[in-house]
Design a protein around this motif. Structure first.
Motif, PDB file in Angstrom:
ATOM      1  N   PHE A  11       4.204  89.070  52.072  1.00 15.07           N
ATOM      2  CA  PHE A  11       5.172  88.159  51.469  1.00 15.07           C
ATOM      3  C   PHE A  11       5.921  88.875  50.369  1.00 15.07           C
ATOM      4  O   PHE A  11       5.447  89.871  49.800  1.00 15.07           O
ATOM      5  N   LYS A  12       7.118  88.363  50.078  1.00 14.62           N
ATOM      6  CA  LYS A  12       7.936  88.880  48.992  1.00 14.62           C
ATOM      7  C   LYS A  12       8.491  87.690  48.221  1.00 14.62           C
ATOM      8  O   LYS A  12       8.967  86.720  48.824  1.00 14.62           O
ATOM      9  N   LEU A  13       8.417  87.763  46.905  1.00 15.75           N
ATOM     10  CA  LEU A  13       8.907  86.684  46.058  1.00 15.75           C
ATOM     11  C   LEU A  13      10.091  87.171  45.229  1.00 15.75           C
ATOM     12  O   LEU A  13      10.077  88.290  44.718  1.00 15.75           O
ATOM     13  N   ASP A  51      21.127  84.286  51.075  1.00 19.45           N
ATOM     14  CA  ASP A  51      21.661  85.359  51.924  1.00 19.45           C
ATOM     15  C   ASP A  51      21.572  86.713  51.234  1.00 19.45           C
ATOM     16  O   ASP A  51      21.239  87.724  51.860  1.00 19.45           O
ATOM     17  N   GLU A  52      21.834  86.747  49.940  1.00 16.03           N
ATOM     18  CA  GLU A  52      21.733  87.990  49.186  1.00 16.03           C
ATOM     19  C   GLU A  52      20.275  88.431  49.053  1.00 16.03           C
ATOM     20  O   GLU A  52      19.968  89.629  49.129  1.00 16.03           O
ATOM     21  N   ALA A  93      15.934  92.117  50.927  1.00 18.22           N
ATOM     22  CA  ALA A  93      14.651  92.267  51.597  1.00 18.22           C
ATOM     23  C   ALA A  93      14.775  93.046  52.901  1.00 18.22           C
ATOM     24  O   ALA A  93      13.759  93.345  53.546  1.00 18.22           O
ATOM     25  N   GLY A  94      16.003  93.355  53.320  1.00 18.86           N
ATOM     26  CA  GLY A  94      16.219  94.078  54.555  1.00 18.86           C
ATOM     27  C   GLY A  94      15.999  93.249  55.804  1.00 18.86           C
ATOM     28  O   GLY A  94      15.624  93.768  56.848  1.00 18.86           O
ATOM     29  N   PHE A 154      24.011  81.327  58.954  1.00 16.41           N
ATOM     30  CA  PHE A 154      24.307  82.735  59.208  1.00 16.41           C
ATOM     31  C   PHE A 154      23.051  83.604  59.120  1.00 16.41           C
ATOM     32  O   PHE A 154      23.014  84.703  59.674  1.00 16.41           O
ATOM     33  N   SER A 155      22.038  83.110  58.409  1.00 23.41           N
ATOM     34  CA  SER A 155      20.800  83.873  58.209  1.00 23.41           C
ATOM     35  C   SER A 155      19.690  83.443  59.154  1.00 23.41           C
ATOM     36  O   SER A 155      18.561  83.936  59.042  1.00 23.41           O
ATOM     37  N   MET A 156      19.979  82.552  60.112  1.00 16.43           N
ATOM     38  CA  MET A 156      18.962  82.033  61.019  1.00 16.43           C
ATOM     39  C   MET A 156      19.190  82.558  62.438  1.00 16.43           C
ATOM     40  O   MET A 156      20.317  82.522  62.933  1.00 16.43           O
TER      41      MET A 156
END
Length: 299
Positions: free
Chosen positions: A78-80, A89-90, A95-96, A233-235
């Protein structure tokens, strides 16, 4: 100071429904836009481990460090990120990650934020007129109340609080401001109580006013609209988005956005009517009673 209970920072709402409707699979990449105390995130990670990944966003930097500790033993990457969910989106770019398999947005303030008097969210606890979700932000409720005109305050209470007595409350607040100043949450609550007619109230007379001020300070509705207009756009295709709202203003925005996206063949609405917590959950956690869950799927 936030206090952990049973290794959770607060009790999440409608967990079973969220897990079911997000259709979680091992290896999925899930975006929790308001990770908060990690209540939903931890359960999600149990479903997507060991090869999945959870990306968590929250505006409350103080909570993120404790959330990291709560999630560290789940056996799932995980990343927070300390950010506003409107900038999801940013965050994903940093996170790549090109696309996620599921999105959760829980619009409720954490019970820990309400229970912490120094945050200024609660009218029942003596505290400063703060109400910032992000304590690194400079603009607080006291700043808003110090400068706003009576007319604009009335309009704000009407728009964001749907407050029946907005005119009387605004007049009383501005009067008290000129006499003694506005210094604390409990002082403001007493001003509001004196402004409204004496009658039996279903909720505390200050509830809608504090809601309106919190929404205005944190620009909550503007952020929600912007987020819903671009999150698709991110899905990836087939990804689901689950949004939990807690008052009619939020729910209306989510409902209308999903309908608009379905008309454009971007989303397919999964929940034609919002899902509500069951009686047992409401009995266990009274703060869940106003929650509504809406789900849509990326086409």
């Amino acid at each position: 100071m936030y206090v952990k209970k049973d290794n959770l920072l607060h009790e999440p709402v409608m967990v079973d429904e969220v897990l079911e409707y997000l259709c979680l699979q091992p290896g999925s990449i899930i975006l929790d836009c308001t990770v908060g105390g990690g209540g939903h995130a931890g359960k999600i990670m149990d479903r997507i481990k060991p090869d999945g990944c959870l990306i968590g966003i929250d505006k409350d930097f103080d909570m993120l460090n404790m959330t990291k500790e709560c999630l560290s033993d789940r056996g799932c990457p995980f990343k927070l990120y300390h950010a506003d969910y409107v900038d999801a989106d940013e965050v994903l770019r940093q996170a790549g990650i090109d696309g996620v398999h599921g999105v959760l947005l829980d619009l409720g303030a954490s019970s820990l934020q309400f229970d912490s008097a120094e945050r200024g969210f609660s009218f029942s606890k003596e505290g400063p007129l703060d109400m910032r979700m992000d304590r690194t932000a400079s603009f607080m409720a006291q700043d808003l109340l110090r400068k706003i005109s009576e007319r604009d305050l009335q309009a704000l209470l009407k728009k964001y609080g749907e407050e029946r007595w907005s005119k009387r409350i605004a007049r009383r607040i501005i009067k008290e401001r000129s006499v003694s100043g506005l210094k604390s949450t409990t002082q403001l609550a007493r001003i509001i109580e004196r402004a409204v007619p004496s009658m039996r109230h279903r909720i505390h007379p200050a509830t809608r006013v504090f809601q309106a001020l919190r929404i205005a300070v944190n620009k909550e509705l503007e952020s929600l609209e912007k987020f819903l207009n671009k999150i698709h756009f991110s899905m990836v295709k087939g990804a689901r988005i689950a949004v939990i709202s807690f008052h009619s203003l939020e729910d209306r925005i989510v409902k209308n956005s999903f309908i608009e996206m379905e008309d454009k063949n971007i989303f397919h609405i999964i929940t034609k009517k919002p899902l509500r917590p069951g009686a047992s959950e409401i009995e266990r956690n009274a703060r869940s009673r106003s929650a509504k869950l809406r789900v849509a799927e990326r086409i």
